[in-house]
Every structure is written in C-alpha cells, then in structure tokens.
Design an enzyme around this catalytic site. Structure first.
Site, short mmCIF file in Angstrom:
data_model
loop_
_atom_site.label_atom_id
_atom_site.label_comp_id
_atom_site.label_asym_id
_atom_site.label_seq_id
_atom_site.Cartn_x
_atom_site.Cartn_y
_atom_site.Cartn_z
N TRP A 116 -30.34 0.16 52.30
CA TRP A 116 -29.38 -0.25 53.45
C TRP A 116 -29.36 0.69 54.56
O TRP A 116 -29.19 1.92 54.31
CB TRP A 116 -27.87 -0.31 53.02
CG TRP A 116 -27.12 -1.24 53.73
CD1 TRP A 116 -27.39 -2.38 54.47
CD2 TRP A 116 -25.72 -0.61 54.27
NE1 TRP A 116 -26.18 -2.57 55.23
CE2 TRP A 116 -25.17 -1.55 55.19
CE3 TRP A 116 -24.91 0.27 53.71
CZ2 TRP A 116 -24.17 -1.68 55.64
CZ3 TRP A 116 -23.85 0.37 54.19
CH2 TRP A 116 -23.14 -0.44 55.21
N ASP A 160 -22.86 2.35 44.71
CA ASP A 160 -22.39 1.48 45.91
C ASP A 160 -22.58 -0.11 45.29
O ASP A 160 -23.59 -0.36 44.65
CB ASP A 160 -23.52 1.46 46.90
CG ASP A 160 -23.00 0.38 48.19
OD1 ASP A 160 -21.97 -0.26 48.00
OD2 ASP A 160 -23.81 0.46 49.14
N LYS A 201 -18.27 -9.75 50.34
CA LYS A 201 -19.09 -10.88 49.77
C LYS A 201 -18.23 -11.77 48.75
O LYS A 201 -18.51 -12.94 49.02
CB LYS A 201 -20.67 -10.45 49.19
CG LYS A 201 -20.97 -9.05 49.99
CD LYS A 201 -21.59 -9.12 51.26
CE LYS A 201 -21.79 -7.96 52.07
NZ LYS A 201 -22.55 -7.94 52.94
C1 LMR Z 1 -26.01 -6.26 55.41
O1 LMR Z 1 -26.61 -5.45 54.58
O2 LMR Z 1 -26.44 -7.19 55.93
C2 LMR Z 1 -24.45 -6.41 55.15
O3 LMR Z 1 -24.39 -5.33 54.36
C3 LMR Z 1 -23.71 -6.12 56.52
C4 LMR Z 1 -23.84 -4.75 57.05
O4 LMR Z 1 -22.75 -4.43 57.32
O5 LMR Z 1 -24.97 -4.47 57.45
#
Ligand code: LMR
Length: 395
Positions: free
Chosen positions: A130, A211, A246
């Site tokens: 991420w 996470d 979520k």
């Molecule tokens: C995502 O990965 O789209 C979500 O976790 C929202 C974010 O805050 O990035």
C-alpha cells in the site's frame, strides 16, 4: 515562510479520487480508492450501523473527552475481533489496545512507538505494498527495505524469494505483514506458507507488525485472523494495526486501532504507557462516535448478527464480481484471467501497465491506481461491459 516550498505530488490513491471527482464525463468509472460500493455505485450506511447510531443518540449522556487510549469497551471488542472473544490472551493482560483514527492512525501510532522502542531497527515492507505504508514508516523516521512478494509470472506469491529474503532480515528489525487481502496485490500466503513465515520469525528474531485492514473480506471474520492466532500460539510477540473502515463501512468516521502483544501483563502495561504518551502529543485522544458504533454493534446480540450478515454480503458480492470480471475479459479473448478469481479481498492486481492505466484514464475516464490495482468492489453490472471494452481497447 512558504516561498521556497515546492508542491507535493498528488497522493497515489486519494489524489486519483480527486481527479475522478473533477472529471465531467458522465460515464466515468472509479476503480481507485478501496471503498466498497453496491451495484448502484453507492457506499451505503450498513443497517446495523444505523440502528447502533439510533441507540447511541438515545443513550449518550456526554461529549466529554475519552481517555488517551480511547474507549475500553471498544478496545475489548477489537481484541475479540482480532483473536476471538474466548481467546485466553484477552484476560491475560498481555494485550493492550488503543483506539486510533482509522487503520492509518493505528499504523502511525505503532510506527512512532516502535521508533521509540527500537530506534535503529529497519522496517521491511513487501514489494509492492500500500503506497501509504512507505510514507507512514519513513515519516516516523525509519529506514525502509523491501521484501519480494508478488510474482508477475505466476501472478501469485513469490514465496521462494520471500523466504530467502526473510532469512536475511536481522534480528530486531521490523517486518510489516498484511494479515489478509494483501493491498494492492490480493495475493495472500497459504496456511502452510504462513506457518513457514512464523518459523522464520521465530528463528530470525525479527519483529512482526501486522496490518489488518480487511478482516472479513478474505474468507470471513474467523478465518482471516488465522495468521495472528498462529503467531500468538508460537509465543511470538507482535503489534497489529487494524481498521473498521471497510468491515463496518465506517470510512469517514475514522475507526481503527493499535494493539500490542507483550510477554507479560507488566511488560504490556509499561510499553502501553509509552504508546499513550505518544498519542497525547499527537492527537491527544480519539473521537468517540465511530468507536461507539462499533462497540454498540459488537455488544448488542441482534446488531452483531445483522452486521455479520451484512459483512458476508459485501464479501460475497466482491467474490462473485471477480468471477463476472474474469468471464467478461476471457470472453473478449484477452487471455487467462483466472488469477482474478484467486486473489483475495477488495483488490485485483490487473497486470495493466502504467501506460495502459494512463490510457484508460485519459481516453475512457476509467480510474485505476498506478501499478494496475483495480478496486473490484467498484465494478457495477451497468459498467462492466464498458470497462472490459476499454481494457480490450488498450490491450
Ligand atoms: C486504499 O488502499 O485504497 C484504501 O486503504 C484507502 C486509502 O486510504 O488509501
């Protein structure tokens, strides 16, 4: 003061959302930010949430501050979600949970705390991960290193690469692991692979930071927590940042948590005093409303079972969308898309190149995160054909 500042680049995910909102094309499609949507393209408030809010409105007596670590009833509820309500750790005193503003808040509180506890440690993140992980841990002052994760050849986990890399992680370093529904790849280890990862943590002495943003979106609430139970059974110590954005569909209420598992109740108490010190100098104490919704749902039998069925419905819809998307793409002769059905959670790593992602945005007003991550939960029956035609056009 500001004259020498140059502009920051837009955020990889939320910046894309802003671009989507500014797009005038009535047929635009948003498959960017990880938000669940129904077939009408809406992110509705769950029925269980509405009912909990009605109860809160009736029963709430004060808007006074929460403690620094937030609501204790919420913390206990979170621990029940993470480990199961009957798990012996819940009464051991070894677990401590702080209510945090979103999963991101939990990650940052955890990052600040580990920087305090282990100033020289490095943080190992999966490649890819991420986008915000990097910013959060670098922001807390950590040096980062990458571990192989996704294998573009098999479109699965590069487990051999991961195993070899984990063997090289020095004792005391921190390894960030997604408990389920790996973001962005949707590729999770099998139970056997998790067992090997736990072996490596045990042998290598590195410290796991979990996470857990998508509990309930993989196989289900119980099945998704298996890696945490496994590491706990081995007697390993770790921390968890979790999100209720979520699974309770509470995105804008910012409900998350940071949990630490220490070797004893005394150790947990002492470590947690430092967590609280860090929170106090950051945002002081967390907001009440979202956490009140979660604890009301978890502690009201009727709402709890309603919420579980609503969560199952979201997961099942994404699951069936994966297969619909796979069939629609394969029907256009674009290749084998069986990996879409195998990936877990909200996202599919589509294999689209950054050039294709740009073309989809510029020529078709279809918004996909750089790297090719598609939010499957953003697909609607109405837009599926247009999406697949556009993918065919840029392929
Ligand atoms: C995502 O990965 O789209 C979500 O976790 C929202 C974010 O805050 O990035």
């Amino acid at each position: 003061m500001f004259t020498s500042i140059s502009p920051a680049p837009p955020d990889a995910i939320l910046g894309l959302n802003e671009a989507f909102l500014a797009d005038n094309n009535p047929d635009k499609i948003n498959l960017g930010v990880g938000v669940y949507k129904n077939d009408q393209g809406q992110t509705p408030i769950l029925e269980s949430v509405r009912k909990a809010e009605a109860l809160i409105l009736e029963q709430e007596t004060t808007k006074s501050y929460l403690p620094i670590s937030g609501s204790q009833a919420y913390a206990t509820g979170v621990q029940g979600l993470l480990f199961g309500e009957e798990h012996p750790l819940l009464s051991s005193g070894q677990l401590k949970t702080a209510q945090c503003p979103g999963g991101t808040g939990g990650l940052r509180v955890g990052a600040d705390f580990l920087k305090f506890a282990a100033a020289d440690a490095k943080v190992w993140i999966s490649k890819p991960t991420w986008a915000n992980h990097r910013s959060i841990f670098a922001g807390a002052g950590f040096e980062l290193a990458e571990l192989p994760w996704y294998d573009p050849e098999t479109r699965g986990l590069n487990f051999d690469g991961l195993r070899e890399a984990l063997k090289q992680v020095p004792a005391g370093d921190i390894v960030l692991l997604h408990v389920c529904c790996h973001n962005p790849s949707g590729v999770d280890p099998s139970p056997e692979q998790w067992a090997e990862i736990a072996d490596l943590a045990e042998a290598g002495g590195w410290f796991p930071f979990f996470d857990f943003a998508y509990q309930g979106f993989g196989e289900g609430l119980e099945a998704d927590r298996a890696p945490l139970l496994l590491f706990a059974e081995r007697g390993l110590r770790f921390v968890v940042a979790a999100s209720c954005s979520k699974n309770f569909s509470l995105y804008n209420e910012r409900v998350g948590s940071f949990t630490l598992l220490a070797a004893s109740a005394d150790e947990a108490e002492t470590a947690f005093s430092q967590v609280k010190r860090l929170i106090r100098s950051n945002y002081s104490n967390p907001p009440r409303h979202g956490a009140a919704i979660v604890e009301t749902i978890l502690n009201t039998a009727e709402l709890n079972s309603l919420w579980r069925s609503e969560l199952d419905e979201m997961r099942n819809r994404i699951h069936s969308l994966r297969h619909t998307l796979q069939e629609a793409l394969e029907g256009r002769g674009l290749g084998d898309f069986s990996y879409i059905g195998r990936q877990k959670g909200m996202f599919s790593f589509s294999g689209l190149s950054d050039d294709q992602v740009n073309a989809l945005r510029k020529e078709h007003s279809i918004y996909i995160v750089k790297g090719g991550r598609i939010n499957v939960a953003g697909i609607r029956s109405e837009t599926l054909e247009r999406l697949c035609d556009a993918v065919a056009a840029v392929s």
